[in-house]
Design a protein around this motif. Structure first.
Motif, PDB file in Angstrom:
ATOM      1  N   UNK A 187       0.773  -1.150   0.027  1.00  0.00           N
ATOM      2  CA  UNK A 187       0.104  -0.106   0.111  1.00  0.00           C
ATOM      3  C   UNK A 187       0.762   1.257   0.073  1.00  0.00           C
ATOM      4  N   UNK A 188       1.759   1.110   0.929  1.00  0.00           N
ATOM      5  CA  UNK A 188       2.528   2.528   1.080  1.00  0.00           C
ATOM      6  C   UNK A 188       3.843   2.540   0.417  1.00  0.00           C
ATOM      7  N   UNK A 189       4.340   1.233   0.077  1.00  0.00           N
ATOM      8  CA  UNK A 189       5.837   1.172  -0.502  1.00  0.00           C
ATOM      9  C   UNK A 189       6.905   0.575   0.392  1.00  0.00           C
ATOM     10  N   UNK A 190       7.761   0.068   0.006  1.00  0.00           N
ATOM     11  CA  UNK A 190       8.854  -0.573   0.669  1.00  0.00           C
ATOM     12  C   UNK A 190       9.632   0.293   1.961  1.00  0.00           C
ATOM     13  N   UNK A 191       9.893   1.578   1.258  1.00  0.00           N
ATOM     14  CA  UNK A 191      10.718   2.609   2.239  1.00  0.00           C
ATOM     15  C   UNK A 191       9.826   2.979   3.460  1.00  0.00           C
ATOM     16  N   UNK A 192       8.547   2.835   3.064  1.00  0.00           N
ATOM     17  CA  UNK A 192       7.524   3.068   4.389  1.00  0.00           C
ATOM     18  C   UNK A 192       7.536   1.985   5.165  1.00  0.00           C
ATOM     19  N   UNK A 193       7.730   0.820   4.744  1.00  0.00           N
ATOM     20  CA  UNK A 193       7.619  -0.378   5.374  1.00  0.00           C
ATOM     21  C   UNK A 193       9.063  -0.424   6.079  1.00  0.00           C
ATOM     22  N   UNK A 194      10.048  -0.147   5.717  1.00  0.00           N
ATOM     23  CA  UNK A 194      11.539   0.092   6.345  1.00  0.00           C
ATOM     24  C   UNK A 194      11.414   1.074   7.306  1.00  0.00           C
ATOM     25  N   UNK A 195      10.679   2.169   7.054  1.00  0.00           N
ATOM     26  CA  UNK A 195      10.278   3.168   8.277  1.00  0.00           C
ATOM     27  C   UNK A 195       9.656   2.505   9.431  1.00  0.00           C
ATOM     28  N   UNK A 196       8.652   1.946   9.168  1.00  0.00           N
ATOM     29  CA  UNK A 196       7.934   1.530  10.274  1.00  0.00           C
ATOM     30  C   UNK A 196       8.994   0.326  11.010  1.00  0.00           C
ATOM     31  N   UNK A 197       9.707  -0.390  10.568  1.00  0.00           N
ATOM     32  CA  UNK A 197      10.501  -1.531  11.231  1.00  0.00           C
ATOM     33  C   UNK A 197      11.406  -0.652  12.198  1.00  0.00           C
ATOM     34  N   UNK A 198      11.858   0.371  11.395  1.00  0.00           N
ATOM     35  CA  UNK A 198      12.874   1.257  12.279  1.00  0.00           C
ATOM     36  C   UNK A 198      12.211   1.947  13.577  1.00  0.00           C
ATOM     37  N   UNK A 199      11.099   2.576  13.309  1.00  0.00           N
ATOM     38  CA  UNK A 199      10.329   3.070  14.577  1.00  0.00           C
ATOM     39  C   UNK A 199       9.998   2.045  15.433  1.00  0.00           C
ATOM     40  N   UNK A 200       9.537   0.721  14.974  1.00  0.00           N
ATOM     41  CA  UNK A 200       9.220  -0.146  15.922  1.00  0.00           C
ATOM     42  C   UNK A 200      10.501  -0.868  16.696  1.00  0.00           C
ATOM     43  N   UNK A 201      11.546  -0.838  16.108  1.00  0.00           N
ATOM     44  CA  UNK A 201      12.660  -1.252  16.780  1.00  0.00           C
ATOM     45  C   UNK A 201      13.141  -0.233  17.923  1.00  0.00           C
ATOM     46  N   UNK A 202      12.983   0.884  17.473  1.00  0.00           N
ATOM     47  CA  UNK A 202      13.532   1.919  18.512  1.00  0.00           C
ATOM     48  C   UNK A 202      12.481   1.731  19.768  1.00  0.00           C
ATOM     49  N   UNK A 203      11.206   1.596  19.521  1.00  0.00           N
ATOM     50  CA  UNK A 203      10.080   1.812  20.220  1.00  0.00           C
ATOM     51  C   UNK A 203      10.363   0.526  21.325  1.00  0.00           C
ATOM     52  N   UNK A 204      10.606  -0.593  20.687  1.00  0.00           N
ATOM     53  CA  UNK A 204      10.829  -1.856  21.508  1.00  0.00           C
ATOM     54  C   UNK A 204      12.153  -1.797  22.462  1.00  0.00           C
ATOM     55  N   UNK A 205      13.056  -1.212  21.981  1.00  0.00           N
ATOM     56  CA  UNK A 205      14.387  -1.087  22.488  1.00  0.00           C
ATOM     57  C   UNK A 205      14.210  -0.319  23.684  1.00  0.00           C
ATOM     58  N   UNK A 206      13.580   0.650  23.792  1.00  0.00           N
ATOM     59  CA  UNK A 206      13.444   1.538  24.916  1.00  0.00           C
ATOM     60  C   UNK A 206      12.736   0.939  25.983  1.00  0.00           C
ATOM     61  N   UNK A 207      11.918   0.122  25.651  1.00  0.00           N
ATOM     62  CA  UNK A 207      11.195  -0.605  26.827  1.00  0.00           C
ATOM     63  C   UNK A 207      11.683  -1.790  27.073  1.00  0.00           C
TER      64      UNK A 207
END
Length: 292
Positions: free
Chosen positions: A173-193
């Motif tokens: 739907x949004x493209x692979x760059x957006x998918x990569x962005x989601x994975x980056x944000x998700x990784x940072x979110x989990x790491x901080x918790x």
């Protein structure tokens, strides 16, 4: 620094040596053993000049090492010609001292670049490039360390596996760059918790693993549920809301790593079959896990 430049340098050194020889002639007091040792050192340096490219990681480091070694060779040639001709010592000291000092600076710079390249290669071999978390190789390596400690001391070790729900749809739907962005944000979110001792990394694609030292299955389930809720409520930049499905399993003493990975993988897919955005574990009623 190519072979042509090395040849020019050797010609320059030979010209300098011939000039010294013609200016001062042959000394009558030559220590043959000392001369042999100095020539031997010069030959070793020359071999290093020729072979150094095989032992460096980058062109920049190679150039620094090569210049440093050539200057060191020149200093050695100066010492050899002094032994042969016994020309004024002040000339020897000036040439030899200057070239050795500059040579040391170049060799130090080459060593610094080499260390940085080694550190970079080490990072590339253990860190996932996209998310800056541990990669699959590093996760398995760290798990083996935890397994050995657990087998020896009986410490509990729990694994959480999770992946992003409908991730293919996000990419489509949004493209692979957006998918990569989601994975980056998700990784940072989990790491901080996570705790400092927890080991978090990308296992492959949109799947992640968390290794929890000194944590039993109940603690793993509680953390997985906490992370699930945090991810569900988080506002992602590109796609607003994302959910994740979780599987949790505890290591059993002396079992093979593939056994626990199989259990946690089945727990994850049990969550998928339950409708996603939930946590499943081996303590749930999943007959398929009991046989693993």
């Amino acid at each position: 620094m190519n072979k042509k430049n090395i040849l020019y340098f050797l010609i320059l050194t030979a010209t300098y040596s011939m000039f010294i020889y013609h200016s001062y002639g042959l000394s009558k007091e030559i220590d043959l053993l000392d001369l042999f040792m100095k020539i031997f050192v010069a030959v070793i340096i020359l071999i290093l000049i020729i072979r150094i490219q095989s032992y460096t990681f980058s062109k920049e480091a190679y150039d620094f090492f090569n210049i440093g070694l050539m200057l060191r060779f020149f200093a050695q040639a100066t010492d050899i010609m002094y032994e042969i001709c016994k020309y004024p010592k002040i000339i020897k000291n000036i040439f030899e001292g200057f070239t050795e000092a500059v040579s040391f600076c170049f060799l130090l710079a080459g060593a610094h670049l080499t260390i940085k390249n080694i550190q970079k290669l080490e990072k590339l071999s253990t860190v996932d490039e996209l998310t800056s978390t541990s990669n699959r190789y590093e996760l398995i390596r760290r798990f083996y360390l935890l397994k050995n400690i657990s087998d020896r001391n009986g410490n509990a070790v729990t694994i959480i596996s999770f992946d992003v729900d409908h991730f293919k749809k996000i990419n489509d739907t949004y493209g692979h760059l957006t998918g990569d962005s989601v994975l980056k944000e998700l990784s940072l979110l989990v790491s901080t918790n996570l705790r400092s001792q927890d080991i978090f990394g990308r296992y492959g694609g949109e799947e992640f693993l968390i290794l929890l030292p000194e944590t039993d299955i109940k603690g793993g389930i509680a953390l997985a549920e906490k992370l699930r809720g945090i991810i569900e409520k988080f506002e992602f930049k590109e796609v607003s809301r994302v959910t994740a499905s979780f599987g949790v399993s505890q290591y059993r003493k002396y079992e093979d790593i593939n056994q626990i990975l199989s259990r946690v993988d089945k727990a994850l897919y049990f969550s998928k079959n339950r409708g996603r955005n939930c946590v499943s574990s081996e303590v749930c009623k999943m007959p398929s896990l009991e046989a693993v």
